[in-house]
Design an enzyme around this catalytic site. Structure first.
Site, PDB file in Angstrom:
ATOM      1  NE  ARG A  42      -4.121   1.799   2.308  1.00 22.08           N
ATOM      2  CZ  ARG A  42      -4.289   2.825   3.141  1.00 22.08           C
ATOM      3  NH1 ARG A  42      -3.398   3.085   4.074  1.00 22.08           N
ATOM      4  NH2 ARG A  42      -5.372   3.601   3.049  1.00 22.08           N
ATOM      5  CB  VAL A  74      -5.337   5.831  -0.939  1.00 18.10           C
ATOM      6  CG1 VAL A  74      -5.142   4.336  -0.768  1.00 18.10           C
ATOM      7  CG2 VAL A  74      -4.675   6.291  -2.250  1.00 18.10           C
ATOM      8  CB  SER A  75     -10.699   3.587   0.225  1.00 21.61           C
ATOM      9  OG  SER A  75     -11.193   4.224  -0.926  1.00 21.61           O
ATOM     10  CD  GLN A  76     -11.436   3.033   7.810  1.00 22.92           C
ATOM     11  OE1 GLN A  76     -12.486   3.554   7.465  1.00 22.92           O
ATOM     12  NE2 GLN A  76     -11.230   2.579   9.025  1.00 22.92           N
ATOM     13  N   PRO A  77      -8.466   0.920   4.620  1.00 13.94           N
ATOM     14  CG  PRO A  77      -6.259   0.269   5.116  1.00 13.94           C
ATOM     15  CD  PRO A  77      -7.196   1.447   5.198  1.00 13.94           C
TER      16      PRO A  77
END
Ligand SMILES: C[S@@+](CC[C@H](N)C(=O)[O-])C[C@H]1O[C@@H](n2cnc3c(N)ncnc32)[C@H](O)[C@@H]1O
Length: 411
Positions: A42, A74-77
């Site tokens: 990531r 960048v989205s939250q995991p």
């Protein structure tokens, strides 16, 4: 440098810890998704943040517009994992991702394997450039990255087994339906009545007059808003000089609104007797109220409005409310004898205050008696020209392309 030399054992350790956390928090159930999280670096998609932050379960904000509103991240995991679980990606699938960043596309690439195909698109050239660089650095040169408006999909590589949308949509554009393979699935954060749910929809009866999408799962989420041809506007109404605001959905532009100082009028309060644990989410109840209350909107208040006694405490993200041309009612709560619980009720102001407070409290009781703890609502999407009288029972919302029906299984 090749992908391996861009990674490090320390990054791998952080990645493994993040994956373990997502598994322990029930965001990941599928071992294949866990395996993908363990290998995709990531940090290469968020090169400007420290390594430790890249492996924190948090969204990384990448861009704001001139008004300071977030337009790319960048989205939250956790959210990425929940949506991948919803999508049920299989080896060999052809996948279209709308709203790019590169990280999720790399995870998708891991899941579809060498026989599958991933196309990821974004309306913003800065994002597609960054996504391309990240994907190349991470060793995924065969993911297609295109700059285009997601409203129109990518017809040239259709049909897709899965369309994964990672930006808040207000409707399902006809192009997404047309580009979906029979039996395909769309996962999309869909907004209705100021609430956003990531919904997995299966395509049923493709090619027949009965063609429709039917929801399979739903989870509360938050994403940046769609730009371009599918952009949609919430309607904000400010009261008490901006200390209180009401938000209505795009299709509620002509909904009547109460006077600016409606909350100064005498208050009626009705308590429902329904107790909620302080930790229990209100999202299902909010959706039920959105389905049943006329003039539904969401009331938000500045801390000063509370201090001045204009409103009772409301959740930070807003309280379910109902408005008319002269009155306003909203959901509230008071401490219960057990300190872990609150009792739900309603406050209302204006000539219809008593009726509004009673109706709101009655709907809370009805949800509690019939639906609480149940499977939650389901959603069907029919084409815009589908005969209205043949729609399934429920709340019907006319969107730009389609008709949405939100219904609740009997308790
Ligand atoms: C939350 S980000 C996507 C995150 C990404 N999937 C990841 O891997 O973390 C949402 C993206 O949607 C993009 N977007 C907004 N409107 C769009 C549209 N109409 N078509 C394609 N992309 C759009 C934004 O530019 C933004 O980069």
């Amino acid at each position: 440098m090749d992908a391996e030399s861009n990674d490090s054992p320390y990054a791998g350790t952080l990645r493994a810890a993040l994956t373990d956390l997502l598994v322990s928090q029930d965001a990941i159930h599928d071992e294949r998704i866990a395996a993908a999280f363990r290998v995709v670096p990531r940090h290469l998609f968020v090169p400007l943040v420290p390594l430790e932050l890249a492996y924190t379960d948090d969204v990384v904000l990448m861009k704001r517009n001139e008004s300071g509103i977030a337009i790319s991240s960048v989205s939250q995991p956790t959210v990425v994992a929940l949506m991948l679980e919803q999508a049920d990606i299989q080896a060999g699938h052809r996948v279209l991702e709308i709203g790019s960043g590169g990280y999720n596309a790399a995870l998708l690439r891991e899941l579809v394997g060498p026989t599958g195909e991933v196309t990821t698109i974004d309306i913003d050239p800065d994002v597609t450039t960054r996504a391309r660089q990240g994907l190349d650095a991470a060793g995924y040169p065969d993911v297609r990255v295109l700059r285009t408006d997601g409203e129109f999909g990518v017809p040239e590589s259709a049909p897709y087994d899965r369309v994964l949308v990672t930006v808040t949509a207000w409707d399902i554009p006809t192009a997404w339906l047309n580009q979906l393979a029979p039996g395909g699935r769309i996962v999309v954060p869909l907004r209705f009545r100021s609430q956003t749910r990531s919904i997995a929809f299966d395509l049923l009866d493709a090619g027949s007059p009965e063609v429709r999408l039917e929801s399979r799962s739903m989870t509360v989420c938050g994403f940046v808003d769609m730009q371009g041809a599918g952009a949609n506007e919430e309607r904000y109404v400010s009261l008490h000089r901006g200390l209180v605001s009401l938000s209505f959905d795009e299709d509620q532009q002509s909904e009547p609104i109460p006077p600016e100082r409606v909350l100064d009028q005498p208050k009626a309060t009705v308590w429902s007797g329904v107790l909620m644990n302080r930790e229990e989410p209100l999202s299902d109840l909010d959706l039920w109220l959105a389905t049943t209350l006329p003039g539904y909107c969401v009331l938000s208040a500045e801390p000063r409005a509370l201090k001045k006694g204009i409103v009772a405490p409301v959740p930070r993200w807003g309280a379910s409310a109902m408005a008319s041309a002269d009155s306003l009612g909203y959901l509230t709560a008071r401490p219960a004898p057990d300190p872990d619980f609150v009792e739900l009720g309603a406050n209302a102001h204006g000539p219809a205050a008593q009726d509004f407070a009673r109706l709101l409290a009655d709907q809370v009781s009805s949800w509690n008696a019939n639906l609480r703890g149940g499977p939650g609502p389901s959603v069907q999407i029919h084409p815009g020209d589908y005969p209205t009288e043949q729609l399934p029972p429920g709340l019907h919302l006319r969107k730009r392309h389609n008709q949405l029906t939100l219904s609740w299984p009997a308790g």
